[in-house]
Design an enzyme around this catalytic site. Structure first.
Site, PDB file in Angstrom:
ATOM      1  N   GLY A   9       0.843  -1.205   0.000  1.00 22.03           N
ATOM      2  CA  GLY A   9       0.000   0.000   0.000  1.00 22.03           C
ATOM      3  C   GLY A   9       0.870   1.243   0.000  1.00 22.03           C
ATOM      4  N   MET A  14      -0.811   6.088   4.713  1.00 27.38           N
ATOM      5  CA  MET A  14       0.142   5.480   5.655  1.00 27.38           C
ATOM      6  C   MET A  14       1.355   4.910   4.924  1.00 27.38           C
ATOM      7  SD  MET A  14      -0.249   5.924   8.783  1.00 27.38           S
ATOM      8  CE  MET A  14       1.060   4.805   9.244  1.00 27.38           C
ATOM      9  N   THR A 100      -3.731  -2.501   9.204  1.00 32.30           N
ATOM     10  CA  THR A 100      -5.071  -2.456   8.606  1.00 32.30           C
ATOM     11  C   THR A 100      -6.139  -2.651   9.679  1.00 32.30           C
ATOM     12  OG1 THR A 100      -4.122  -3.457   6.636  1.00 32.30           O
ATOM     13  CG2 THR A 100      -6.524  -3.516   6.817  1.00 32.30           C
ATOM     14  N   ALA A 123      -2.006  -4.407  15.634  1.00 34.16           N
ATOM     15  CA  ALA A 123      -2.377  -3.354  16.580  1.00 34.16           C
ATOM     16  C   ALA A 123      -3.306  -2.365  15.895  1.00 34.16           C
ATOM     17  CB  ALA A 123      -1.129  -2.625  17.087  1.00 34.16           C
ATOM     18  N   ASN A 125      -3.577   0.514  16.743  1.00 35.56           N
ATOM     19  CA  ASN A 125      -2.909   1.814  16.756  1.00 35.56           C
ATOM     20  C   ASN A 125      -1.450   1.608  17.164  1.00 35.56           C
ATOM     21  OD1 ASN A 125      -2.035   4.505  17.581  1.00 35.56           O
ATOM     22  ND2 ASN A 125      -4.183   5.049  17.289  1.00 35.56           N
ATOM     23  N   HIS A 156     -11.938  11.259  12.908  1.00 32.74           N
ATOM     24  CA  HIS A 156     -10.924  10.977  11.879  1.00 32.74           C
ATOM     25  C   HIS A 156     -11.265  11.745  10.606  1.00 32.74           C
ATOM     26  CE1 HIS A 156      -9.670   7.520  14.361  1.00 32.74           C
ATOM     27  NE2 HIS A 156      -8.541   7.596  13.697  1.00 32.74           N
ATOM     28  N   HIS A 157     -10.288  11.809   9.720  1.00 30.15           N
ATOM     29  CA  HIS A 157     -10.414  12.456   8.407  1.00 30.15           C
ATOM     30  C   HIS A 157     -11.568  11.854   7.581  1.00 30.15           C
ATOM     31  CE1 HIS A 157      -8.458   8.870   6.695  1.00 30.15           C
ATOM     32  NE2 HIS A 157      -7.756   8.883   7.820  1.00 30.15           N
ATOM     33  N   LYS A 160     -11.638   8.057   5.952  1.00 29.96           N
ATOM     34  CA  LYS A 160     -11.627   6.797   6.715  1.00 29.96           C
ATOM     35  C   LYS A 160     -12.930   6.039   6.476  1.00 29.96           C
ATOM     36  CE  LYS A 160     -10.660   4.787  11.248  1.00 29.96           C
ATOM     37  NZ  LYS A 160      -9.764   3.768  10.667  1.00 29.96           N
ATOM     38  N   GLY A 166     -10.732   1.343  14.697  1.00 33.06           N
ATOM     39  CA  GLY A 166     -10.180   0.166  15.379  1.00 33.06           C
ATOM     40  C   GLY A 166      -9.653   0.545  16.753  1.00 33.06           C
TER      41      GLY A 166
END
Ligand code: NAD
Length: 268
Positions: A9, A14, A100, A123, A125, A156-157, A160, A166
């Site tokens: 990706g 990210m 992800t 995770a 985050n 969030h932006h 998303k 998550g």
């Protein structure tokens, strides 16, 4: 030992940050970068894509092509892509750092099955601050859960796609586990219209989407006469990128198994 890192990706929000974090890390080296099949970026230099200068790493659109080039894959893509990449990593004994979010229960089960073959770090985050907050939430829940209403608000932006985040769900799980509840039974996702008075055992979630918010989470413990709020605000995606690169090097000390950032940061 320098950790050879691949990023999937690579053209994503990210992905570019992960390239930057790998390039800037003393203990890691970016050795492969993968984009969507058929992308016009194939052949371009990964460092130039991420704005950190030429790195001599040509972008490819097929992870299998570069599988001998890396020790750990960092994957912040989509559930479907992550599952395909995990299969390949398991076949070739490569460690995998997964950022992800938004997996269904079935997808998560399929993903976790690979922990018997390779080391996986999963995770919601990867920032140090959020992982510290998970610990603070355990303490707060232990002291306040029985006498307060618990609400989690996240922002969030506008791009998303999964909600709640998550991270918000993980915060809910940490609180529910500490309070001896099952999040699936007590979660309330949004409210509208006329309802019963609030049940103290529930944990409420509210989601805000818009603009370019990197990620904000507030957990409120609302008691009679006082309230405690624990808030985390990410101001740069590098907070996640640096954590993921750190996790990649840490994972190489493991043969196989499932880990998260609490393990990487020794917060258990
Ligand atoms: P994005 O849409 O900007 O990037 C995703 C990238 O994955 C894109 O470049 C896309 O081409 C690629 N991709 C998606 N499906 C693919 C497929 N089937 N095959 C090949 N490539 C594919 O999204 P983003 O903001 O970078 O977020 C990516 C994921 O990371 C999301 O699930 C997000 O929630 C998660 N995330 C996690 C953390 C964390 O700390 N765990 C932090 C930020 C974002």
């Amino acid at each position: 030992m320098t950790t050879r890192i691949a990023v999937t990706g690579a053209a994503g929000r990210m992905g570019k940050i992960l390239i930057e974090a790998a390039v800037k890390s003393a203990g890691a080296q970016l050795t492969a970068a993968v984009v969507r099949p058929g992308s016009s970026l194939v052949g371009a230099d990964a460092g130039e894509l991420a704005g950190v200068g030429k790195q001599g790493v040509a972008i490819v659109d097929n992870l299998a092509e570069v599988v001998s080039e890396f020790d750990a894959l960092i994957d912040f893509t989509s559930p479907r892509a992550t599952l395909e990449n995990a299969k390949l990593c398991a076949e070739h004994g490569k460690a995998m750092v997964i950022g992800t979010t938004g997996f269904s229960d079935e997808e998560k089960e399929a993903l976790l099955a690979y922990q018997t073959q390779i080391p996986l770090c999963l995770a919601a985050n990867y920032s140090t601050g959020v992982n510290l907050c998970f610990k603070l939430l355990e303490t707060a829940a232990r002291v306040m859960a029985s006498e307060s209403d618990i609400e989690i608000v996240e922002a969030h932006h506008r791009h998303k796609v999964d909600s709640p985040s998550g991270t918000a769900l993980r915060m809910g799980e940490v609180i529910a586990d500490t309070a001896g509840r099952n999040l699936k039974d007590v979660a309330v996702y949004g409210r509208e219209g006329i309802s019963e008075p609030r049940d103290r055992d529930t944990i409420g979630f509210a989601t805000v989407r818009g603009g370019d918010v990197v990620g904000e989470h507030t957990v409120m413990f609302l008691a009679e006469g006082e309230r405690v709020e624990i808030t985390h605000k990410a101001s740069s995606r590098l907070a996640f990128g640096n954590g993921a690169v750190r996790a990649a090097s840490w994972l190489l000390t493991k043969e196989s198994g499932l880990f998260d950032m609490q393990d990487v940061l020794s917060l258990r």
